[in-house]
Design an enzyme around this catalytic site. Structure first.
Site, PDB file in Angstrom:
ATOM      1  N   SER A  74      42.315  42.765  40.905  1.00  0.00           N
ATOM      2  CA  SER A  74      41.970  41.215  40.694  1.00  0.00           C
ATOM      3  C   SER A  74      42.419  40.749  39.442  1.00  0.00           C
ATOM      4  CB  SER A  74      40.640  41.242  40.962  1.00  0.00           C
ATOM      5  OG  SER A  74      40.096  39.886  41.310  1.00  0.00           O
TER       6      SER A  74
ATOM      7  N   ASP B 298      41.646  38.467  52.357  1.00  0.00           N
ATOM      8  CA  ASP B 298      40.912  38.238  51.048  1.00  0.00           C
ATOM      9  C   ASP B 298      40.864  36.715  50.918  1.00  0.00           C
ATOM     10  OD1 ASP B 298      40.696  37.914  48.155  1.00  0.00           O
ATOM     11  OD2 ASP B 298      42.100  39.777  47.743  1.00  0.00           O
TER      12      ASP B 298
ATOM     13  N   HIS C 143      38.592  40.980  49.786  1.00  0.00           N
ATOM     14  CA  HIS C 143      38.838  41.445  48.410  1.00  0.00           C
ATOM     15  C   HIS C 143      38.784  42.730  48.025  1.00  0.00           C
ATOM     16  CE1 HIS C 143      40.281  39.850  44.603  1.00  0.00           C
ATOM     17  NE2 HIS C 143      39.305  39.980  43.857  1.00  0.00           N
TER      18      HIS C 143
END
Length: 268
Positions: free
Chosen positions: A96, A220, A248
């Site tokens: 991320s 996601d 995610h």
């Protein structure tokens, strides 16, 4: 085993260092810490790899200075950890927000000591929409996140956690994951959100000259799968592995596949 590494005056980062073998350096996402990689640190040392998890400044057990939450500073911090531990032939992994930090590291430090790059649901090349980039949140969406952090950070992080996973996770795991975010400083969380909103690593991509793997959930909602499709256009040696059933949180939702894809790439 844990280390503390000095990265600047009065700022030390905590680093979890487990096992022996080729080092794999993990950079966590916003707003958690290295403990998000629990299910990787359990397995990689058994497979002959050295797990190294960094708590970025402002997060986890690391010091929490007021300022300097830009990607350049965080990339410089990663270099200082790699040099302090004397690492070589590093596999660098960023999840991320850790994705653009890893990319910035590769460009800013000329791939220093890194032989392979892993991007995991990366918030890259740009987290927010631009005139020439239609993917991700509008900048105003991040402004709303910042406002909610300033008014009720625990509630905002709880809502963020609900977006994280495509399927149901246990209440116990959701509570655990929320607690990781609460270990961070409030101001570091906010300042990092500003970096996510404003920074852009598109200009760094052409300098990535090592084999690169991206693992990305098709469901996601935080860093859309389209991000990795954009990266694929600009990174020369790039392998994209979609996770059909993950959002995610693919590192937990499909942890067996996630770990197997990591090991397959490491062993190439």
């Amino acid at each position: 085993m844990g280390h503390y590494v000095d990265v600047e005056k009065n700022v030390q980062l905590f680093v979890e260092d487990l096992g022996e073998g080729q080092p794999v350096v993990f950079i966590h996402g916003w707003p958690v810490n290295h403990k998000m990689f629990e299910y990787q640190m359990n397995e990689l040392p058994e497979k002959g790899y050295r797990f190294i998890g960094i708590d970025l400044r402002g997060y986890g057990k690391s010091d929490k200075p007021w300022g300097s939450y830009d990607y350049n500073t965080k990339a410089d911090d990663v270099k200082k950890v790699i040099d302090a531990l004397g690492l070589d032939d590093v596999i660098l992994g960023g999840f991320s927000m850790g994705g653009p930090i890893a990319i910035r590291y590769m460009a800013r430090h000329n791939s220093h000591k890194v032989s392979k790059l892993v991007l995991m649901a990366p918030a890259a090349p740009v987290f927010t929409q631009r005139d020439d980039y239609p993917h991700g949140l509008e900048k105003s969406g991040v402004d709303d996140i910042i406002s909610n952090l300033q008014s009720d950070r625990p509630a905002m992080l709880e809502e963020f956690g609900k977006m994280f996973f495509a399927g149901e996770v246990s209440d116990a795991y959701a509570h655990h994951f929320h607690s990781l975010g609460m270990e961070a400083s409030s101001y570091g969380t906010i300042h990092s959100a500003v970096s996510l909103r404003d920074e852009d690593v598109r200009g760094d991509l052409s300098s990535i000259n090592v084999p690169t793997l991206s693992l990305h959930g098709r469901k996601d909602e935080i860093c859309p799968f389209d991000f990795s499709l954009e990266l694929e256009k600009s990174i020369s040696d790039f392998t994209l592995v979609p996770f059909e059933n993950s959002g995610h949180g693919l590192f937990f939702e499909e942890k067996e596949k996630f770990n197997q894809e990591l090991l397959s790439f490491f062993n190439k």
